[in-house]
Structure formats: C-alpha cells, structure tokens
Design a protein around this motif. Structure first.
Motif, PDB file in Angstrom:
ATOM      1  N   LEU A 141     -11.086   2.918   5.658  1.00 57.85           N
ATOM      2  CA  LEU A 141     -11.262   1.841   4.392  1.00 57.85           C
ATOM      3  C   LEU A 141     -10.445   3.019   3.300  1.00 57.85           C
ATOM      4  N   LEU A 142     -10.000   2.392   2.572  1.00 59.87           N
ATOM      5  CA  LEU A 142      -9.270   3.310   1.613  1.00 59.87           C
ATOM      6  C   LEU A 142      -9.852   2.855   0.541  1.00 59.87           C
ATOM      7  N   CYS A 143      -9.669   3.600  -0.616  1.00 58.37           N
ATOM      8  CA  CYS A 143     -10.398   2.632  -2.620  1.00 58.37           C
ATOM      9  C   CYS A 143      -9.205   3.435  -3.121  1.00 58.37           C
ATOM     10  N   VAL A 144      -8.573   2.319  -3.544  1.00 61.78           N
ATOM     11  CA  VAL A 144      -7.028   2.696  -4.359  1.00 61.78           C
ATOM     12  C   VAL A 144      -7.154   1.756  -6.066  1.00 61.78           C
ATOM     13  N   LEU A 145      -6.649   2.395  -6.142  1.00 63.37           N
ATOM     14  CA  LEU A 145      -6.907   2.346  -7.900  1.00 63.37           C
ATOM     15  C   LEU A 145      -5.178   2.117  -8.629  1.00 63.37           C
ATOM     16  N   VAL A 146      -4.566   0.944  -9.187  1.00 64.10           N
ATOM     17  CA  VAL A 146      -3.677   0.715  -9.409  1.00 64.10           C
ATOM     18  C   VAL A 146      -3.801  -0.327 -11.149  1.00 64.10           C
ATOM     19  N   PRO A 147      -3.054  -0.492 -11.851  1.00 65.98           N
ATOM     20  CA  PRO A 147      -2.875  -1.442 -13.151  1.00 65.98           C
ATOM     21  C   PRO A 147      -3.160  -2.529 -12.879  1.00 65.98           C
ATOM     22  N   ASP A 148      -2.239  -2.763 -12.352  1.00 69.79           N
ATOM     23  CA  ASP A 148      -2.002  -4.162 -11.743  1.00 69.79           C
ATOM     24  C   ASP A 148      -1.825  -4.934 -10.449  1.00 69.79           C
ATOM     25  N   LEU A 149      -1.953  -6.500 -10.507  1.00 66.48           N
ATOM     26  CA  LEU A 149      -1.735  -6.696  -9.297  1.00 66.48           C
ATOM     27  C   LEU A 149       0.245  -6.481  -8.465  1.00 66.48           C
ATOM     28  N   ASP A 150       0.675  -6.762 -10.118  1.00 65.92           N
ATOM     29  CA  ASP A 150       2.024  -6.030  -9.217  1.00 65.92           C
ATOM     30  C   ASP A 150       2.208  -5.279  -9.431  1.00 65.92           C
ATOM     31  N   ALA A 151       1.696  -3.962  -9.569  1.00 72.34           N
ATOM     32  CA  ALA A 151       1.361  -2.536  -9.275  1.00 72.34           C
ATOM     33  C   ALA A 151       0.368  -2.307  -7.757  1.00 72.34           C
ATOM     34  N   TYR A 152      -0.306  -3.018  -7.278  1.00 65.98           N
ATOM     35  CA  TYR A 152      -0.890  -3.108  -6.188  1.00 65.98           C
ATOM     36  C   TYR A 152      -0.069  -4.058  -5.199  1.00 65.98           C
ATOM     37  N   GLU A 153       0.829  -5.404  -5.296  1.00 65.05           N
ATOM     38  CA  GLU A 153       1.776  -5.314  -4.258  1.00 65.05           C
ATOM     39  C   GLU A 153       2.853  -4.354  -4.356  1.00 65.05           C
ATOM     40  N   ASN A 154       3.616  -3.558  -5.296  1.00 60.50           N
ATOM     41  CA  ASN A 154       4.636  -2.319  -5.085  1.00 60.50           C
ATOM     42  C   ASN A 154       3.679  -1.852  -4.626  1.00 60.50           C
ATOM     43  N   PHE A 155       2.142  -1.216  -4.232  1.00 61.11           N
ATOM     44  CA  PHE A 155       2.092  -0.111  -3.542  1.00 61.11           C
ATOM     45  C   PHE A 155       1.547  -0.885  -1.883  1.00 61.11           C
ATOM     46  N   VAL A 156       1.521  -1.244  -1.759  1.00 61.34           N
ATOM     47  CA  VAL A 156       1.179  -1.687  -0.399  1.00 61.34           C
ATOM     48  C   VAL A 156       3.069  -2.326   0.337  1.00 61.34           C
ATOM     49  N   ARG A 157       3.772  -2.567  -0.483  1.00 63.40           N
ATOM     50  CA  ARG A 157       5.399  -2.633   0.375  1.00 63.40           C
ATOM     51  C   ARG A 157       6.123  -1.357   0.290  1.00 63.40           C
ATOM     52  N   THR A 158       5.433  -0.242  -0.820  1.00 65.79           N
ATOM     53  CA  THR A 158       6.360   0.605  -1.048  1.00 65.79           C
ATOM     54  C   THR A 158       5.554   1.708  -0.236  1.00 65.79           C
ATOM     55  N   ARG A 159       4.379   1.785  -0.485  1.00 63.77           N
ATOM     56  CA  ARG A 159       3.645   3.311  -0.060  1.00 63.77           C
ATOM     57  C   ARG A 159       2.638   3.115   0.987  1.00 63.77           C
ATOM     58  N   LEU A 160       2.379   2.641   1.691  1.00 68.02           N
ATOM     59  CA  LEU A 160       1.360   1.663   2.646  1.00 68.02           C
ATOM     60  C   LEU A 160       2.371   1.623   3.651  1.00 68.02           C
ATOM     61  N   HIS A 161       3.272   0.154   3.998  1.00 69.92           N
ATOM     62  CA  HIS A 161       4.088  -0.330   4.819  1.00 69.92           C
ATOM     63  C   HIS A 161       4.854   0.841   5.241  1.00 69.92           C
ATOM     64  N   GLY A 162       5.183   2.092   4.308  1.00 62.82           N
ATOM     65  CA  GLY A 162       6.269   2.761   4.622  1.00 62.82           C
ATOM     66  C   GLY A 162       5.176   3.884   5.538  1.00 62.82           C
ATOM     67  N   ILE A 163       4.269   4.206   5.916  1.00 62.95           N
ATOM     68  CA  ILE A 163       3.409   5.128   6.833  1.00 62.95           C
ATOM     69  C   ILE A 163       3.795   4.476   8.166  1.00 62.95           C
ATOM     70  N   PRO A 164       3.696   4.639   9.227  1.00 65.76           N
ATOM     71  CA  PRO A 164       4.062   4.647  10.667  1.00 65.76           C
ATOM     72  C   PRO A 164       2.499   4.895  11.661  1.00 65.76           C
ATOM     73  N   GLY A 165       2.325   3.108  12.306  1.00 69.10           N
ATOM     74  CA  GLY A 165       0.914   3.537  12.689  1.00 69.10           C
ATOM     75  C   GLY A 165       0.598   2.683  12.457  1.00 69.10           C
ATOM     76  N   ILE A 166       0.513   1.838  11.194  1.00 71.32           N
ATOM     77  CA  ILE A 166      -0.470   1.234  10.447  1.00 71.32           C
ATOM     78  C   ILE A 166      -0.258  -0.242  11.546  1.00 71.32           C
ATOM     79  N   THR A 167      -1.035  -1.092  12.260  1.00 69.40           N
ATOM     80  CA  THR A 167      -1.364  -2.482  12.536  1.00 69.40           C
ATOM     81  C   THR A 167      -1.805  -3.531  11.712  1.00 69.40           C
ATOM     82  N   SER A 168      -2.732  -3.317  10.848  1.00 71.65           N
ATOM     83  CA  SER A 168      -3.086  -4.081   9.767  1.00 71.65           C
ATOM     84  C   SER A 168      -3.661  -3.341   8.794  1.00 71.65           C
ATOM     85  N   ILE A 169      -3.368  -4.666   8.083  1.00 73.53           N
ATOM     86  CA  ILE A 169      -4.249  -4.342   6.689  1.00 73.53           C
ATOM     87  C   ILE A 169      -4.836  -4.917   6.025  1.00 73.53           C
TER      88      ILE A 169
END
Length: 156
Positions: free
Chosen positions: A111-139
């Motif tokens: 379980l992660l607690c994440v802080l970002v400025p807005d929804l665009d930043a959240y989308e960018n965070f998921v697409r560029t930071r989380l999706h780049g981590i190998p081994g994740i099967t679901s978010i």
C-alpha cells in the motif's frame, strides 16, 4: 536501534511531549514532564541513542505546498522472488511522491501513500513512475476526497 532501552512512565511523558512539539527546548520539556533539565536531557539522549526517538521533522500541510491529491495505491506483484521484491522496494524508496509504503497481507502486496499536485500529475506518476517498475501485476487506486484524522503522534 543501537541499544535496548526499557522505558518508564517519565520516558513516555517525554516522548509524548516531543511528538506534540519537537521544537520544545530542554528547559520547557523538563518543566512539562516535571524533571530538572539535566536528567531530562540525559533521558532524551538515551531515547535517541536507543532509536526510540529516531529524528525530528517539520509537519508540512500538503495543500499549502500545492500537493492537493492524496492517493492510496494498492500494488500486487506478479512474483515474490527476492529479485522482484528487492527491485520494487528499491525503486519505491527513490520516488519522492511516495510518502509511505507498507507491506500487506491479503490481496495486495503493498500500500502506497502518494501526494501529487493534481490529477494530470497523478496520471503522469502512474504512467512514468509506477509502470516503469518491473514485476507489478496490478495497480488499484483510491483517491482521498477528505481527511477525518491525520496524526504522527503515537499512543505511547
């Protein structure tokens, strides 16, 4: 933790007082817990050396610094071998937007607690930071729309 320390009621008073106001001077802390300054300072140093008090920090209002979106994100890993787990945890430690990461029982692994400025930043965070981590099967994300209670003061 460098040493094992058995804490008593006076130590607990000190810890509670410092959790509520980490900027208390030793004189003010000693008065608050009804000790003279020298024994009070000695106790604080022992609590620090034992790792019971692990640091001091400023509490910042996220909205005041432009971090308006809080997201709790559940992560499931595809595999749980040492390499995948170590890789995931190392990457998470390096991502500033992730404030906390907890290892879970149940359906999700983390379980992660994440802080970002807005929804665009959240989308960018998921697409560029989380999706780049190998081994994740679901978010799975839950966005926070209100806070009932937040505290870093532990009930000691």
């Amino acid at each position: 933790m460098t040493a094992k320390l058995r804490i008593d009621a006076k130590d607990r008073q000190i810890v509670r007082a410092l959790q509520q106001d980490g900027r208390l001077s030793n004189i003010d802390l000693a008065a608050r817990v009804n000790l003279s300054p020298s024994p009070c300072l000695r106790r604080v140093r022992l609590l620090e050396e034992a790792g019971i008090i692990s640091g001091y920090t400023a509490v910042v209002d996220p909205k005041a610094v432009g971090l308006t979106i809080t997201a709790f994100i559940r992560i499931a890993l595809a595999r749980h071998d040492r390499e995948v787990v170590a890789g995931f945890e190392a990457r998470v430690r390096d991502i500033d937007e992730i404030l906390d990461c907890y290892l879970l029982t149940g359906e999700a692994d983390y379980l992660l607690c994440v802080l970002v400025p807005d929804l665009d930043a959240y989308e960018n965070f998921v697409r560029t930071r989380l999706h780049g981590i190998p081994g994740i099967t679901s978010i799975t994300t839950n966005l926070v729309y209100g806070t009932v209670k937040t505290s870093r003061v532990m009930p000691v």
